[in-house]
Design a protein around this motif. Structure first.
Motif, mmCIF file in Angstrom:
data_model
loop_
_atom_site.group_PDB
_atom_site.id
_atom_site.type_symbol
_atom_site.label_atom_id
_atom_site.label_comp_id
_atom_site.label_asym_id
_atom_site.label_seq_id
_atom_site.Cartn_x
_atom_site.Cartn_y
_atom_site.Cartn_z
ATOM 1 N N ALA A 89 27.820 -42.848 13.875
ATOM 2 C CA ALA A 89 26.557 -41.568 14.316
ATOM 3 C C ALA A 89 25.197 -42.469 14.350
ATOM 4 C CB ALA A 89 26.629 -40.632 13.296
ATOM 5 N N HIS A 90 24.362 -41.719 15.167
ATOM 6 C CA HIS A 90 23.090 -42.282 15.461
ATOM 7 C C HIS A 90 22.119 -41.239 15.376
ATOM 8 C CE1 HIS A 90 19.668 -43.533 17.807
ATOM 9 N NE2 HIS A 90 20.124 -44.469 17.900
ATOM 10 N N ILE A 91 20.870 -41.225 14.949
ATOM 11 C CA ILE A 91 20.125 -40.108 14.597
ATOM 12 C C ILE A 91 18.546 -40.979 15.032
ATOM 13 C CG2 ILE A 91 19.374 -40.654 12.256
ATOM 14 C CD1 ILE A 91 19.265 -37.302 12.234
ATOM 15 N N SER A 92 17.858 -40.160 15.837
ATOM 16 C CA SER A 92 16.655 -40.547 16.531
ATOM 17 C C SER A 92 15.473 -40.594 15.158
ATOM 18 C CB SER A 92 16.064 -39.597 17.669
ATOM 19 O OG SER A 92 15.795 -38.282 17.147
ATOM 20 N N LEU A 93 14.228 -41.170 15.786
ATOM 21 C CA LEU A 93 13.269 -41.509 14.613
ATOM 22 C C LEU A 93 13.042 -40.216 13.918
ATOM 23 C CD1 LEU A 93 13.084 -43.777 16.667
ATOM 24 C CD2 LEU A 93 10.401 -43.725 16.314
ATOM 25 N N SER A 94 12.955 -39.116 14.813
ATOM 26 C CA SER A 94 12.254 -37.641 14.202
ATOM 27 C C SER A 94 13.451 -36.867 13.752
ATOM 28 C CB SER A 94 11.602 -36.932 15.280
ATOM 29 O OG SER A 94 12.615 -36.490 15.982
ATOM 30 N N SER A 144 35.655 -40.320 17.585
ATOM 31 C CA SER A 144 36.455 -40.144 16.441
ATOM 32 C C SER A 144 36.126 -39.194 15.193
ATOM 33 C CB SER A 144 36.965 -41.625 15.932
ATOM 34 O OG SER A 144 35.668 -42.181 15.677
ATOM 35 N N VAL A 145 34.818 -38.984 14.998
ATOM 36 C CA VAL A 145 34.235 -38.332 14.040
ATOM 37 C C VAL A 145 33.375 -36.920 14.535
ATOM 38 C CG1 VAL A 145 33.972 -40.507 12.725
ATOM 39 C CG2 VAL A 145 32.015 -39.636 13.962
ATOM 40 N N ARG A 146 33.274 -36.926 15.825
ATOM 41 C CA ARG A 146 32.472 -35.533 16.371
ATOM 42 C C ARG A 146 33.101 -34.512 15.915
ATOM 43 N NH1 ARG A 146 32.575 -36.964 21.371
ATOM 44 N NH2 ARG A 146 30.696 -38.216 21.325
ATOM 45 N N GLY A 147 32.213 -33.547 15.334
ATOM 46 C CA GLY A 147 32.607 -32.305 14.774
ATOM 47 C C GLY A 147 33.145 -32.294 13.504
ATOM 48 N N ARG A 148 33.462 -33.426 12.882
ATOM 49 C CA ARG A 148 33.600 -33.432 11.366
ATOM 50 C C ARG A 148 32.418 -34.130 10.642
ATOM 51 N NH1 ARG A 148 37.746 -36.983 9.802
ATOM 52 N NH2 ARG A 148 37.262 -38.367 11.603
ATOM 53 N N PHE A 149 31.738 -35.244 11.210
ATOM 54 C CA PHE A 149 30.765 -35.846 10.564
ATOM 55 C C PHE A 149 29.210 -35.203 10.845
ATOM 56 C CE2 PHE A 149 33.115 -39.992 9.274
ATOM 57 C CZ PHE A 149 34.197 -39.196 8.785
ATOM 58 N N THR A 150 28.274 -35.223 10.089
ATOM 59 C CA THR A 150 26.992 -34.845 10.657
ATOM 60 C C THR A 150 26.021 -35.968 9.917
ATOM 61 O OG1 THR A 150 27.589 -32.560 10.780
ATOM 62 C CG2 THR A 150 25.319 -33.103 10.597
ATOM 63 N N ILE A 151 25.320 -36.424 10.805
ATOM 64 C CA ILE A 151 24.147 -37.489 10.314
ATOM 65 C C ILE A 151 22.998 -36.497 10.369
ATOM 66 C CG2 ILE A 151 23.623 -38.268 12.641
ATOM 67 C CD1 ILE A 151 22.969 -40.900 11.505
ATOM 68 N N ASN A 194 12.664 -40.861 2.785
ATOM 69 C CA ASN A 194 13.133 -42.241 3.445
ATOM 70 C C ASN A 194 14.640 -42.275 3.077
ATOM 71 O OD1 ASN A 194 10.297 -42.869 3.604
ATOM 72 N ND2 ASN A 194 10.421 -44.589 2.045
ATOM 73 N N THR A 195 15.263 -41.100 3.530
ATOM 74 C CA THR A 195 16.761 -40.908 3.513
ATOM 75 C C THR A 195 17.388 -40.550 4.624
ATOM 76 O OG1 THR A 195 16.581 -40.544 1.077
ATOM 77 C CG2 THR A 195 18.686 -39.946 1.969
ATOM 78 N N VAL A 196 18.505 -41.059 4.993
ATOM 79 C CA VAL A 196 19.351 -40.772 5.887
ATOM 80 C C VAL A 196 20.864 -40.421 5.323
ATOM 81 C CG1 VAL A 196 20.350 -43.040 6.455
ATOM 82 C CG2 VAL A 196 20.688 -41.017 8.271
ATOM 83 N N TYR A 197 21.524 -39.340 5.765
ATOM 84 C CA TYR A 197 22.798 -38.800 4.977
ATOM 85 C C TYR A 197 23.876 -39.053 6.186
ATOM 86 C CZ TYR A 197 19.223 -36.743 1.910
ATOM 87 O OH TYR A 197 18.090 -36.642 1.087
ATOM 88 N N LEU A 198 25.019 -38.773 5.678
ATOM 89 C CA LEU A 198 26.397 -38.740 6.385
ATOM 90 C C LEU A 198 27.053 -37.736 5.623
ATOM 91 C CD1 LEU A 198 27.676 -39.425 9.001
ATOM 92 C CD2 LEU A 198 29.113 -41.059 7.871
ATOM 93 N N GLN A 199 27.272 -36.487 6.251
ATOM 94 C CA GLN A 199 28.090 -35.392 5.500
ATOM 95 C C GLN A 199 29.415 -35.486 6.108
ATOM 96 O OE1 GLN A 199 27.804 -33.055 3.089
ATOM 97 N NE2 GLN A 199 29.913 -33.013 3.598
ATOM 98 N N MET A 200 30.276 -35.798 5.716
ATOM 99 C CA MET A 200 31.651 -36.237 6.204
ATOM 100 C C MET A 200 32.991 -34.932 5.614
ATOM 101 S SD MET A 200 32.085 -40.165 5.581
ATOM 102 C CE MET A 200 32.133 -40.116 4.059
ATOM 103 N N ASN A 201 33.173 -34.204 6.662
ATOM 104 C CA ASN A 201 34.133 -33.209 6.217
ATOM 105 C C ASN A 201 35.589 -33.360 7.013
ATOM 106 O OD1 ASN A 201 32.062 -31.593 5.038
ATOM 107 N ND2 ASN A 201 31.399 -30.646 6.888
ATOM 108 N N SER A 202 36.530 -32.807 6.437
ATOM 109 C CA SER A 202 38.036 -32.789 7.072
ATOM 110 C C SER A 202 38.356 -34.267 7.150
ATOM 111 C CB SER A 202 38.053 -32.035 8.418
ATOM 112 O OG SER A 202 37.585 -30.778 8.380
ATOM 113 N N LEU A 203 38.384 -34.843 5.819
ATOM 114 C CA LEU A 203 38.452 -36.269 5.905
ATOM 115 C C LEU A 203 39.953 -36.486 6.171
ATOM 116 C CD1 LEU A 203 36.086 -37.247 3.264
ATOM 117 C CD2 LEU A 203 36.144 -38.443 5.440
#
Length: 122
Positions: A49-54, A63-70, A77-86
């Motif tokens: 997953a990738h997330i822009s500056l803003s 492989s993770v689209r629809g299950r993971f959210t960045i 100063n934090t980035v998250y990765l929410q992982m569902n339906s593992l």
């Protein structure tokens, strides 16, 4: 240089959820993109997953689209990765990356965290 520290990994049953956290220090956090990768034993590092500056733009590996959210919180100063339906095949060491350059690496000013283990049992 950016220093990154991940947390939030662990053991979870299939179908469960985890949220990974990556805290950055060094360069001003809102001036670079962030990403998540993983590496399973015997396999190459995989972009997730990738997330822009803003934080307004994101994209994901199939492989993770629809299950993971960045997501990111520039005030923290934090980035998250929410992982569902593992799934068991999600078992890997997960890495956050500053200035990601998919599919495998980071850009010239990028850096990696130390990784956090995620294990999904069947």
């Amino acid at each position: 240089q950016v220093q990154l520290v991940e947390s939030g990994g662990g053991l979870v049953q299939a179908g469960g959820s985890l949220r990974l956290t990556c805290i950055a220090s060094g360069r001003t956090f809102g001036t670079y993109a962030m990403g998540w990768f993983r590496q399973a034993p015997g396999k190459e590092r995989e972009f997730l997953a990738h997330i822009s500056l803003s934080g307004s733009n994101t994209y994901y590996a199939d492989s993770v689209r629809g299950r993971f959210t960045i997501s990111r919180d520039n005030a923290k100063n934090t980035v998250y990765l929410q992982m569902n339906s593992l799934k068991p095949e999600d078992t890997a060491v997960y890495y956050c990356a500053a200035d990601p350059d998919p599919p495998r690496g980071v850009g010239p000013l990028g850096s990696w965290g130390q990784g956090t283990q995620v294990t999904v049992s069947s």
